[in-house]
Write an enzyme that holds these catalytic residues in place. Structure first.
Site, mmCIF file in Angstrom:
data_model
loop_
_atom_site.group_PDB
_atom_site.id
_atom_site.type_symbol
_atom_site.label_atom_id
_atom_site.label_comp_id
_atom_site.label_asym_id
_atom_site.label_seq_id
_atom_site.Cartn_x
_atom_site.Cartn_y
_atom_site.Cartn_z
ATOM 1 N N ASP A 47 19.084 64.596 41.435
ATOM 2 C CA ASP A 47 19.300 64.744 39.997
ATOM 3 C C ASP A 47 20.798 64.771 39.703
ATOM 4 O O ASP A 47 21.596 65.205 40.552
ATOM 5 C CB ASP A 47 18.666 66.038 39.489
ATOM 6 C CG ASP A 47 17.146 65.985 39.496
ATOM 7 O OD1 ASP A 47 16.599 64.871 39.460
ATOM 8 O OD2 ASP A 47 16.517 67.067 39.524
ATOM 9 N N PRO A 48 21.211 64.336 38.515
ATOM 10 C CA PRO A 48 22.644 64.321 38.195
ATOM 11 C C PRO A 48 23.352 65.667 38.408
ATOM 12 O O PRO A 48 24.492 65.688 38.882
ATOM 13 C CB PRO A 48 22.662 63.920 36.713
ATOM 14 C CG PRO A 48 21.439 63.069 36.560
ATOM 15 C CD PRO A 48 20.401 63.700 37.442
#
Length: 300
Positions: A47-48
């Site tokens: 995930d970012p």
């Protein structure tokens, strides 16, 4: 006339300590640019806002990506009790709250239910495809999604620290396709208090460990210089989960042409292996009676 792909014929693995705020694709593209490589890909999306191990393959190493993606991975994460969010992490909107906080004893007692072969429903905001579209895009458009549960193998889920009632630090070791955010969400539901992921870090993925990872700033500093090549790990690093065989001279020549080739060492009949010649990977394939039947051939 077809277009010629620009870039260098360079192959190997780069283990990046991904910083928060960047997508995995952004990091892989930056690595590709920094090495002026023709081809790049990564093994296992983060995930970012997650940090830690992101293994990026260049050139012929991209053929070994599936073996890293399929391997076990380990995560350390902080869970926030008392709040559910629509993204199952701290970036989302709070959609439910609870004043209940589990005791350490209740928390530890709940963990074994998440180990072994389990079924997990991905987060609404995830990269799962629904009718050709990513779930997170549909969720952003306000659609209520009914995502099917998916099988996941969890080797272990353990409590590392409980600094105060609202938070706990855990470690998860799991197989391919696991969502730590879903583990946090479901654990909160099981404890009757709601929960989401506050922070997430991947500490190892298959053969790659965060202790050996390269900081993003190092990549930027050495980009497009001769010195950057020293950061690469060899292609065969991505094959550490498979048995290694040794080719004969004739076998290597045949394998490089995509044909079954003789190997000088043995494995179990029908086992997937990789073969090397003079220390260089030649092919991955199935071993049968002294021969390797190739499924992937390396041009090294």
């Amino acid at each position: 006339m077809g277009r010629t792909r620009k870039g260098r014929d360079i192959s190997g693995w780069l283990v990046v300590d991904k910083p928060a705020g960047l997508t995995s694709t952004t990091v892989a593209n930056k690595v590709k640019w920094a090495f002026e490589a023709k081809k790049a890909g990564h093994a296992g999306t983060l995930d970012p806002d997650a940090t830690g191990v992101l293994a990026v393959a260049l050139g012929e190493a991209t053929k070994t990506v599936p073996y890293v993606t399929d391997a076990l991975k380990a995560y350390r994460f902080t869970i926030r009790f008392g709040q559910a969010t629509n993204t199952d992490d701290a970036e989302g909107e709070v959609i439910a709250t609870s004043d209940l906080r589990p005791s350490n004893e209740d928390l530890i007692a709940a963990l074994p239910a998440f180990e072994g072969d389990i079924e997990q429903v991905p987060p609404q905001y995830s990269a799962v495809k629904i009718d050709g579209q990513r779930a997170y895009k549909l969720a952003r458009d306000g659609e209520e999604l009914e995502l099917a549960a998916r099988p996941l193998f969890v080797e272990s889920l353990s409590l590392l620290n409980r600094p105060e009632p609202d938070h706990a630090e855990l470690e998860l070791v799991c197989g391919k396709g696991g969502y730590v955010r879903a583990i946090a969400r479901d654990l909160g539901d099981a404890l009757g208090c709601h929960a989401h992921v506050r922070a997430l870090r991947r500490i190892w993925s298959g053969p790659f460990d965060v202790e050996d990872a390269v900081r993003f700033e190092q990549i930027e500093a050495l980009a497009r210089t001769p010195e950057i090549d020293a950061l690469l790990l060899p292609v065969e690093t991505g094959l550490s989960e498979l048995p290694r065989l040794t080719c004969t001279d004739l076998g290597a020549a045949k394998l490089r042409n995509g044909n079954p080739g003789e190997v000088a060492t043995a494995a179990d009949y029908g086992e997937e292996c990789w073969a090397a010649h003079n220390g260089t990977p030649v092919a991955v394939g199935i071993y049968r009676s002294g021969m390797l039947h190739p499924s992937r051939v390396f041009n090294l």
